[in-house]
Motif scaffolding. Sequence first.
Motif, PDB file in Angstrom:
ATOM      1  N   VAL A  50       0.835  -1.206   0.000  1.00  0.00           N
ATOM      2  CA  VAL A  50       0.000   0.000   0.000  1.00  0.00           C
ATOM      3  C   VAL A  50       0.875   1.264   0.000  1.00  0.00           C
ATOM      4  O   VAL A  50       0.566   2.254  -0.683  1.00  0.00           O
ATOM      5  CB  VAL A  50      -0.989  -0.012   1.193  1.00  0.00           C
ATOM      6  N   THR A  51       1.982   1.226   0.739  1.00  0.00           N
ATOM      7  CA  THR A  51       2.880   2.397   0.746  1.00  0.00           C
ATOM      8  C   THR A  51       3.324   2.753  -0.673  1.00  0.00           C
ATOM      9  O   THR A  51       3.337   3.928  -1.058  1.00  0.00           O
ATOM     10  CB  THR A  51       4.130   2.113   1.605  1.00  0.00           C
ATOM     11  N   ASP A  52       3.653   1.732  -1.466  1.00  0.00           N
ATOM     12  CA  ASP A  52       4.086   2.006  -2.842  1.00  0.00           C
ATOM     13  C   ASP A  52       2.941   2.537  -3.693  1.00  0.00           C
ATOM     14  O   ASP A  52       3.142   3.360  -4.583  1.00  0.00           O
ATOM     15  CB  ASP A  52       4.689   0.745  -3.465  1.00  0.00           C
TER      16      ASP A  52
ATOM     17  N   GLY B 193      -0.799   5.039   4.731  1.00  0.00           N
ATOM     18  CA  GLY B 193      -0.892   3.573   4.750  1.00  0.00           C
ATOM     19  C   GLY B 193      -0.912   3.069   6.181  1.00  0.00           C
ATOM     20  O   GLY B 193      -1.739   2.221   6.564  1.00  0.00           O
ATOM     21  N   GLU B 194      -0.038   3.587   7.012  1.00  0.00           N
ATOM     22  CA  GLU B 194       0.051   3.198   8.419  1.00  0.00           C
ATOM     23  C   GLU B 194      -1.134   3.759   9.200  1.00  0.00           C
ATOM     24  O   GLU B 194      -1.710   3.095  10.056  1.00  0.00           O
ATOM     25  CB  GLU B 194       1.350   3.740   9.032  1.00  0.00           C
ATOM     26  N   TYR B 195      -1.455   5.023   8.882  1.00  0.00           N
ATOM     27  CA  TYR B 195      -2.540   5.686   9.619  1.00  0.00           C
ATOM     28  C   TYR B 195      -3.856   4.902   9.492  1.00  0.00           C
ATOM     29  O   TYR B 195      -4.491   4.555  10.483  1.00  0.00           O
ATOM     30  CB  TYR B 195      -2.699   7.118   9.077  1.00  0.00           C
TER      31      TYR B 195
ATOM     32  N   SER C 203      12.778   6.942   6.975  1.00  0.00           N
ATOM     33  CA  SER C 203      13.109   6.300   5.699  1.00  0.00           C
ATOM     34  C   SER C 203      12.321   4.989   5.582  1.00  0.00           C
ATOM     35  O   SER C 203      11.696   4.535   6.547  1.00  0.00           O
ATOM     36  CB  SER C 203      14.613   6.067   5.589  1.00  0.00           C
ATOM     37  N   ARG C 204      12.362   4.389   4.410  1.00  0.00           N
ATOM     38  CA  ARG C 204      11.573   3.180   4.157  1.00  0.00           C
ATOM     39  C   ARG C 204      11.842   2.115   5.219  1.00  0.00           C
ATOM     40  O   ARG C 204      12.968   1.944   5.671  1.00  0.00           O
ATOM     41  CB  ARG C 204      11.894   2.608   2.764  1.00  0.00           C
ATOM     42  N   GLY C 205      10.809   1.410   5.586  1.00  0.00           N
ATOM     43  CA  GLY C 205      10.952   0.406   6.641  1.00  0.00           C
ATOM     44  C   GLY C 205      10.950   1.032   8.031  1.00  0.00           C
ATOM     45  O   GLY C 205      11.262   0.380   9.022  1.00  0.00           O
ATOM     46  N   GLY C 206      10.585   2.305   8.099  1.00  0.00           N
ATOM     47  CA  GLY C 206      10.743   3.073   9.337  1.00  0.00           C
ATOM     48  C   GLY C 206       9.784   2.745  10.473  1.00  0.00           C
ATOM     49  O   GLY C 206       9.943   3.273  11.576  1.00  0.00           O
TER      50      GLY C 206
HETATM   51  N1  ASP Z   1       5.236   1.100   5.107  1.00  0.00           N
HETATM   52  C1  ASP Z   1       6.539   1.676   5.120  1.00  0.00           C
HETATM   53  C2  ASP Z   1       7.407   1.065   4.036  1.00  0.00           C
HETATM   54  O1  ASP Z   1       6.922   0.307   3.228  1.00  0.00           O
HETATM   55  C3  ASP Z   1       7.194   1.611   6.444  1.00  0.00           C
HETATM   56  C4  ASP Z   1       7.308   0.239   7.048  1.00  0.00           C
HETATM   57  O2  ASP Z   1       6.677  -0.691   6.593  1.00  0.00           O
HETATM   58  O3  ASP Z   1       8.078   0.105   8.006  1.00  0.00           O
HETATM   59  O4  ASP Z   1       8.570   1.372   3.948  1.00  0.00           O
END
Ligand code: ASP
Length: 438
Positions: A50-52, A115-117, A183-186
């Motif tokens: 979803v983030t993408d 996406g997170e919200y 940053s990504r993965g944050g």
């Molecule tokens: N959703 C964000 C990402 O894809 C952050 C995360 O998943 O940690 O980077």
Amino acid sequence: MQTKVVKFGGSSLADAKHFKQVADIIHADPARRFVVPSAPGKRYKDDTKVTDMLYRCYEMIRNHESIDEYYKNIEARYNSIIEELGLDFDISGELAYVKNAMLHASGRDYAASRGEYLNGLILAKYLGFDFIDAESVIFFRENGTFDEERTNTVLGEELARHRNAVIPGFYGSMPNGTIKTFSRGGSDITGAIVARAAAADLYENWTDVSGFLMGDPRVLDHPPTIETITYRELRELSYMGATVLHDESIFPVREAGIPINIRNTNAPEDKGTMIVSSAEGYDKKRVITGLAGKKGFSVIHIEKDRMNAEVGFGRRVLEVLEDNEISFEHLPSGIDTMSIVVATSALEGRRERILNSITRLVKADLVEILDGLCLIAVVGRGMVKSRGTAARVFGAVYNAGVNVRMIDQGSSELNIILGVNEDDYEKALSAIFNEFVK
Ligand code: ASP
């Protein structure tokens, strides 16, 4: 009672089935009080996170394309989760609001953060937990860096008001109120920040693997899971390319002495990997904790007669790197030679300049750049205590017919770094692994 902060990655919240697993995990332990979700990740290999999709919307808007059709895919992801969970929750107003805000230039980070919200809203509802918007408790400074102090105070006070809460990962707010993401993965970072502010006993990071493996399974034959690893060992390994956890997520919890437990949402009975500040008290079965390697390094090799007698030689050489904004990895040296290991990519477009500057500045007899080096890190807190580890490492590599081009035993005695030809990477790594693990 204990407090645990639990963070769930995107693959752990990709669909309703995973939401159910997540709820089971949380409800199984009342100490799991604070939950940090990512946005829905991939459900299958070629799926889109979803983030993408949100980043894509942002780009489409910038290119003056309509997002009407594409945005429906995002709505469908959330709606299907809600429907399949049988939740009495209407998210359409939120979805419309987000779309509208994106159309009105709310920024790239705002788009990504939704996406997170949205996932957090659904998860809070499903669990029956309170929802704390990260926007109001996680802060960045004017210059874009994370504001640790302010966050820790405000977030700490807020958490104290809730028995249970969901705090979406990945974002916070700037002093002017706009949204900014890590940053990504944050979301890993958010989890660590929440754990610290809650003074948690444990930070559980739930993902789709049962912890860290001792090495890359694409190269090694069934590497076992690491049961316990120290923060420092992990730094060494992840710097060398091992990934599971976002690099920066270690600092907030490390400072507070909170252990991290990497767990698998799809196999909750697995113990996973424990990351601790000091491994005392944890059993230590192995001399070596893990192995990692990275290709793409070059050696700047310098020779000069009587180099060792020349005061300031090293400084002048390193100044050339500094002027070219290159950071170096290792610096093994001999009496009349000096080798500087750097990432090959960092040299791009600057090779001639560096060679000329070094030759000129230190009047070297020879300066050359040798490419194709691969670095292998053998990491283990047990190495200090057991004799003969280096002999075993080099014996194994020798028996595999691999030539070692560089050696660096970190002063921490936590690792031995070997430089070998890139073509020998797999062979060398397997040889060391078999020596210590098989
Ligand atoms: N959703 C964000 C990402 O894809 C952050 C995360 O998943 O940690 O980077």
